[in-house]
Scaffold this motif. Structure first.
Motif, short mmCIF file in Angstrom:
data_model
loop_
_atom_site.label_atom_id
_atom_site.label_comp_id
_atom_site.label_asym_id
_atom_site.label_seq_id
_atom_site.Cartn_x
_atom_site.Cartn_y
_atom_site.Cartn_z
N ASN A 42 -19.43 -32.20 54.99
CA ASN A 42 -19.96 -31.53 53.80
C ASN A 42 -21.36 -31.02 54.10
O ASN A 42 -22.20 -31.74 54.63
N ASP A 157 -10.30 -23.25 50.43
CA ASP A 157 -11.52 -24.02 50.67
C ASP A 157 -11.34 -25.44 50.13
O ASP A 157 -11.24 -25.65 48.93
N GLU A 158 -11.29 -26.42 51.03
CA GLU A 158 -11.14 -27.83 50.70
C GLU A 158 -10.01 -28.07 49.69
O GLU A 158 -10.21 -28.69 48.63
N ASN A 161 -9.11 -31.84 48.41
CA ASN A 161 -10.09 -32.68 47.72
C ASN A 161 -9.49 -33.32 46.47
O ASN A 161 -9.01 -32.62 45.57
N SER A 189 -11.85 -27.96 55.55
CA SER A 189 -11.73 -29.36 55.16
C SER A 189 -12.74 -30.20 55.92
O SER A 189 -13.13 -29.87 57.04
N HIS A 190 -13.17 -31.30 55.27
CA HIS A 190 -13.95 -32.30 56.01
C HIS A 190 -13.05 -33.46 56.42
O HIS A 190 -13.50 -34.41 57.04
#
Length: 304
Positions: A42, A157-158, A161, A189-190
């Motif tokens: 992040n 985007d992500e 989550n 993604s993280h």
């Protein structure tokens, strides 16, 4: 389009906020038939990169979709579909009505809405208000919205989550299916472990710079050389000599146990057998994509 064709690319994207560099020369390509994982911690700059690519933020560099800037296309929704978190609609609007309104804006027929509601498994939820949707359902509505114009490029985007494991598995299978249809899919993604199961290629972003960009298999092969073999033997000194002669390193960790690096478990087993060293335990742990990212981040921090 043939698998492997470049459908979208970013070239030398740069962005600064208040004198702080957020992106520093980010370049990447999205190919037909492939899922590209865009990974990083992040704050690494993933969302900023995506916003620059889609023309939602200002910065330096250029982004091309099918060889042209996105604003050069008369109907951008037919070129790229994006899921950027949340649904940009009134909470009181019902799912089908919301999607029909968006469909009208990109020239898609109402029938396309019902088709996509079936595709994402929400046909039974079409009458719900947007405010009534769970996080997983809202994510599916966002994906349906992104696909209304049947675009060749899909950017998320992500998207995982807050999703439960069942929803994450559905998302993974769905995106793989989209790539199989010939789309270029980009997923930020993280959650690096998830990318090992989803992505064909990975672009690793660290502190606003591309630290690595290659097929997932290539990155994993790079980290496999850092695997750690754990052994237990009553004759650590003799095993250490054998390991050292073959270019490895043995580090005692207490009692009869030790960690070996530089050699895999097959070679350690063969060495022990040849040298007559009894092994009471032998196991190997290979670093993950996440371990690779952390090592890259540490290296960057040390030279900054």
């Amino acid at each position: 389009m043939p698998t492997g064709d470049v459908l979208a690319e970013a070239r030398d994207l740069r962005r600064a906020f208040g004198g702080r560099t957020v992106l520093d020369g980010v370049s990447l390509t999205l190919r037909a038939g492939e899922v590209t994982g865009f990974v990083g911690a992040n704050g690494a700059g993933k969302t900023t990169t995506i916003r620059l690519m889609l023309g939602l933020a200002r910065g330096e560099g250029e982004s091309l979709f099918l060889g042209r800037p996105l604003n050069a296309w008369g109907a951008p929704g037919r070129i790229v579909g994006a899921v950027l978190g949340g649904i940009a609609g009134h909470p009181k609007h019902r799912v089908r009505a919301h999607l029909r309104m968006v469909a009208a804006g990109c020239g898609a027929p109402d029938a396309r809405v019902d088709e996509l509601l079936e595709t994402v498994g929400l046909a039974g939820a079409a009458g719900l208000r947007l405010s009534q949707l769970s996080l997983g359902m809202a994510q599916r509505v966002g994906i349906a919205q992104a696909l209304l114009g049947n675009p060749p490029v899909l950017v998320l985007d992500e998207p995982a989550n807050g999703l439960d494991p069942h929803a994450i598995r559905w998302l993974r299978d769905f995106l793989r299916a989209q790539a199989a249809e010939g789309r270029a899919v980009m997923v930020s993604s993280h959650l690096l472990g998830e990318m090992e199961q989803l992505a064909d290629r990975v672009v690793v972003l660290s502190r606003g710079r591309v630290a690595a960009a290659s097929p997932v298999a290539d990155l994993l092969s790079r980290v496999s050389t850092r695997s750690v073999v754990t052994v237990q033997t009553p004759d650590l000194p003799r095993l250490e000599r054998l390991v050292r002669e073959r270019g490895g390193r043995l580090q005692p960790v207490g009692g009869p146990s030790a960690h070996i690096t530089g050699l895999d478990r097959v070679r350690v087993s063969a060495l022990a057998a040849e040298g007559g060293v009894p092994l009471h335990w032998l196991s190997e742990e290979s670093p993950s994509l996440e371990d690779f990212y952390l090592s890259i981040a540490e290296e960057e921090f040390s030279i900054s």
